[in-house]
Design an enzyme around this catalytic site. Structure first.
Site, short mmCIF file in Angstrom:
data_model
loop_
_atom_site.label_atom_id
_atom_site.label_comp_id
_atom_site.label_asym_id
_atom_site.label_seq_id
_atom_site.Cartn_x
_atom_site.Cartn_y
_atom_site.Cartn_z
N ASN A 60 0.79 -1.23 0.00
CA ASN A 60 0.00 0.00 0.00
C ASN A 60 0.82 1.28 0.00
O ASN A 60 0.26 2.37 -0.09
CB ASN A 60 -0.91 0.02 1.24
CG ASN A 60 -0.14 0.18 2.53
OD1 ASN A 60 0.77 -0.60 2.81
ND2 ASN A 60 -0.48 1.19 3.32
N TYR A 61 2.15 1.18 0.09
CA TYR A 61 2.95 2.41 0.14
C TYR A 61 2.74 3.25 -1.11
O TYR A 61 2.84 2.74 -2.24
CB TYR A 61 4.44 2.09 0.28
CG TYR A 61 4.87 1.66 1.66
CD1 TYR A 61 4.02 1.74 2.76
CD2 TYR A 61 6.15 1.16 1.87
CE1 TYR A 61 4.44 1.34 4.02
CE2 TYR A 61 6.58 0.77 3.13
CZ TYR A 61 5.71 0.86 4.20
OH TYR A 61 6.14 0.46 5.45
N THR A 62 2.47 4.51 -0.90
CA THR A 62 2.17 5.47 -1.98
C THR A 62 1.23 4.86 -3.02
O THR A 62 1.45 4.97 -4.22
CB THR A 62 3.45 6.03 -2.62
OG1 THR A 62 4.33 4.96 -3.01
CG2 THR A 62 4.18 6.95 -1.67
N ASN A 63 0.22 4.17 -2.50
CA ASN A 63 -0.83 3.59 -3.35
C ASN A 63 -0.30 2.61 -4.39
O ASN A 63 -0.84 2.48 -5.48
CB ASN A 63 -1.64 4.70 -4.04
CG ASN A 63 -2.25 5.66 -3.05
OD1 ASN A 63 -2.59 5.28 -1.94
ND2 ASN A 63 -2.40 6.91 -3.46
N GLY A 64 0.78 1.91 -4.05
CA GLY A 64 1.36 0.93 -4.95
C GLY A 64 2.53 1.45 -5.76
O GLY A 64 3.27 0.65 -6.37
#
Length: 353
Positions: A60-64
């Site tokens: 999920n970091y920076t929405n992928g």
């Protein structure tokens, strides 16, 4: 102090990792404060060229975007790197099964990470945070299935109570499932309460500790002052780095006072405050690799310099005293002289743990 290419085993495994891990939550500007692709590439290349091999990200970091960048950067040197990612956090807000520790989210999250990273396997998969609802047996059996399928090699856990981690590790040992080898927790001069239960548990259970936020969200770097004091308890991801720190609860008078002690020690060492704060976390034998997170190549260069910092016994004692957490039960009770007299009858007994 070790060099970046002076590798060490990760916990009870034979996996060899660098003494600093590269955190990539800053890769991508989707959350408003990260590094763009060029700067992220420069940070990644610097770390790998110095011999670093442990890359930390999450689905999920920076929405992928973080995983996609890491996958692109690692493509031509995949075999020399240890790619670590995480599941738990919601990938589709509002969809109840897109987050959590249950098997459905575990499988779907891993499949998404494999696509985003552009790889066939994940070297180290973490449970990102305990959800309070999924049975430990479901989690550990689901993780073991992924290892047996060859999609995951090693297992770790983050942000989970010590008693729960111990239960899960014992389940794995008793049932012949793949064990946990890594524990990722917040640990810094600002956050030392993990020394009560989590760090002793890690030593006993064979888990290599990877501290996240070893700079106390950046407070220990010395760049904040009284004018920055703030706290935020909202659920949204802050659009600024300072807002993220406020959301962690680290922007406090105590943290700023502690940062001043770090600054004084840094001046004596000829180092920066960030380097001193990182060097301190490396002193605990349970720590395998603090996770550094940088938004610029210059910040990454500075963080890597922590491996050259040697703290004197006096300097360590000053840092320890300024940051010491208050004792808790039962240790606060058991360490009292009267109780020790009752337990040992006055005999001098060396305690192993």
């Amino acid at each position: 102090m070790p060099a970046l290419d002076q590798y060490r085993p990760l916990g009870r495994s034979g996996l060899r990792v660098s003494p600093l891990a590269l955190g990539t939550m800053t890769f991508g500007s989707d959350w408003g404060w990260g590094a763009d692709a060029d700067e992220a590439r420069a940070i990644f290349d610097l770390y790998v060229e110095r011999g670093g091999n442990l890359i930390d990200t999450s689905v999920n970091y920076t929405n992928g975007t973080s995983e996609r960048m890491v996958g692109a950067f690692a493509k031509d040197r995949r075999e020399r790197l240890v790619l670590a990612t995480k599941f738990t956090m919601a990938r589709d807000p509002g969809q109840p099964n897109s987050g959590g520790n249950h098997r459905l989210n575990l499988v779907r999250s891993v499949e998404q990470s494999l696509r985003q990273l552009g790889t066939d396997w994940i070297d180290l998969l973490y449970l990102h945070g305990w959800d309070g609802t999924t049975a430990p047996e479901e989690v550990m059996r689901g993780l073991d299935d992924l290892v047996r399928q060859g999609k995951v090699v090693y297992l770790g856990i983050c942000n989970t109570p010590a008693w729960r981690v111990s239960q899960m590790q014992t389940l794995a040992d008793l049932r012949g499932w793949s064990p946990l080898v890594a524990l990722q927790i917040e640990y810094s001069l600002v956050q030392r309460t993990v020394e009560h239960e989590l760090l002793p548990m890690a030593r006993a259970m064979g888990l290599g500790v990877l501290p996240w936020s070893p700079l106390g969200g950046g407070v220990l770097s010395g760049k904040y002052g009284p004018a920055d004091l703030a706290r935020s308890d909202g659920p949204e991801i802050a659009a600024s780095r300072k807002g993220v720190i406020a959301a962690t609860g680290h922007m406090t008078d105590h943290a700023l006072a502690l940062a001043e002690v770090v600054r004084e020690v840094a001046a004596e060492c000829g180092a920066t405050p960030a380097q001193v704060a990182l060097a301190w976390t490396l002193l605990d034998p349970a720590v395998a690799a603090p996770i550094i997170g940088a938004r610029t190549r210059a910040q990454a260069e500075e963080n890597l310099g922590a491996l050259s910092v040697a703290l004197s016994p006096d300097q360590r004692a000053r840092l320890d005293a300024a940051s010491a957490p208050a004792p808790i039960f039962p240790a606060a009770f058991l360490d009292r002289p009267m109780v020790q007299q009752l337990i040992f009858g006055g005999a001098r007994v060396a305690r192993a743990a």
